[in-house]
Design a protein around this motif. Sequence first.
Motif, PDB file in Angstrom:
ATOM      1  N   CYS A   1       0.873  -1.172   0.000  1.00  0.00           N
ATOM      2  CA  CYS A   1       0.000   0.000   0.000  1.00  0.00           C
ATOM      3  C   CYS A   1       0.911   1.224   0.000  1.00  0.00           C
ATOM      4  N   ASN A   2       0.733   2.095  -1.003  1.00  0.00           N
ATOM      5  CA  ASN A   2       1.641   3.222  -1.191  1.00  0.00           C
ATOM      6  C   ASN A   2       0.889   4.545  -1.169  1.00  0.00           C
ATOM      7  N   LEU A   3       1.568   5.541  -0.627  1.00  0.00           N
ATOM      8  CA  LEU A   3       1.087   6.920  -0.667  1.00  0.00           C
ATOM      9  C   LEU A   3       2.062   7.713  -1.529  1.00  0.00           C
ATOM     10  N   ARG A   4       1.544   8.390  -2.555  1.00  0.00           N
ATOM     11  CA  ARG A   4       2.368   9.177  -3.473  1.00  0.00           C
ATOM     12  C   ARG A   4       1.910  10.627  -3.455  1.00  0.00           C
ATOM     13  N   PHE A   5       2.857  11.541  -3.594  1.00  0.00           N
ATOM     14  CA  PHE A   5       2.473  12.943  -3.663  1.00  0.00           C
ATOM     15  C   PHE A   5       3.473  13.696  -4.532  1.00  0.00           C
ATOM     16  N   GLY A   6       2.951  14.654  -5.316  1.00  0.00           N
ATOM     17  CA  GLY A   6       3.765  15.440  -6.223  1.00  0.00           C
ATOM     18  C   GLY A   6       4.167  16.765  -5.611  1.00  0.00           C
ATOM     19  N   ILE A   7       5.430  17.125  -5.827  1.00  0.00           N
ATOM     20  CA  ILE A   7       5.954  18.425  -5.405  1.00  0.00           C
ATOM     21  C   ILE A   7       6.382  19.149  -6.677  1.00  0.00           C
ATOM     22  N   GLY A   8       5.664  20.183  -7.047  1.00  0.00           N
ATOM     23  CA  GLY A   8       5.869  20.769  -8.358  1.00  0.00           C
ATOM     24  C   GLY A   8       5.377  19.788  -9.408  1.00  0.00           C
ATOM     25  N   ASN A   9       5.717  20.053 -10.652  1.00  0.00           N
ATOM     26  CA  ASN A   9       5.328  19.158 -11.729  1.00  0.00           C
ATOM     27  C   ASN A   9       6.437  18.201 -12.116  1.00  0.00           C
ATOM     28  N   TYR A  10       7.546  18.213 -11.406  1.00  0.00           N
ATOM     29  CA  TYR A  10       8.699  17.431 -11.826  1.00  0.00           C
ATOM     30  C   TYR A  10       9.164  16.404 -10.806  1.00  0.00           C
ATOM     31  N   THR A  11       8.690  16.478  -9.584  1.00  0.00           N
ATOM     32  CA  THR A  11       9.190  15.589  -8.529  1.00  0.00           C
ATOM     33  C   THR A  11       8.031  14.885  -7.840  1.00  0.00           C
TER      34      THR A  11
END
Length: 284
Positions: A90-100
């Motif tokens: 089970c994974n939690l993903r989050f974007g910081i900016g549009n590149y990371t």
Amino acid sequence: MKNILKTLILVIISLLFLTACPYLSTSTMVRTVGLGEEAPPLGHKTIALEATIDELKATDYIAKYMPDGDEGLTYYSTGKYNEKGPSNSCNLRFGIGNYTEFMLGCFAGYFNQDLNNTEAVAMNGEVITLSGSSATNIQGLQLGVKRLLTDYSEPHKISMFFEGQRFSTVSYNKTNDYDGTINQFRTAILFAYVSPKIPYIVPNLSLYYSMANTKRKNTFADIPLTRNIQSLGGELNLNLNYSVFYVNLYGGMEKEFSLNKSNNQITYLGSRAGLRFNYSRSKN
């Protein structure tokens, strides 16, 4: 009739307690296989929660066989390199900016060791053929970071991905003295093409390097206490997007090059499903 049934039940229970039954327990060291990553990272202030189905691969095992139902002798043999088991995460993903993009997850697996018709050697040199199966559980954490190398607006996406995993094996108490920990690292380059006409179907190609360091608490002379297993892999996956839902289907092949084994090539399949939300309408 009731008295006869009671007598039979009592006799059966007594035989189970008084008769020594053979018992087999194993401690299996494993590593994970496959990548399961798509090239486009999550967008600015986007969060995703997902579940995955992946595969494990045996590196070696130690089997303990008690032919008299007591401690008996401990037999051991190297694991079959083509044997695999399932794992779920089970994974939690989050974007910081549009590149990371960052990923944090936990996972667990269950490796079923089938030892039927497998020869094993005892400490005293005796050789027997094991019969039966046993299992080892795994549990651990994983961290990942993805960085887009091309322009965010371009349909061709190239990203770098780094992942670290740390997990441990959990065996039955007859063999948990031979359990251990695994530290595994991957670095990958990911390619994708996001068609402006069909943005909800994204094909991906991944090339990656994997290194798994396995370390047992205890072992025998013929099974290393620690080992570094390095491999190269190639993977194809297809990401399907619909509204906030997405599914990633992937499969590939890994080739171990650090071990002198003839059957050190493995194929695998996996899948991932999740929900993706943009919790801010602001843009980077």
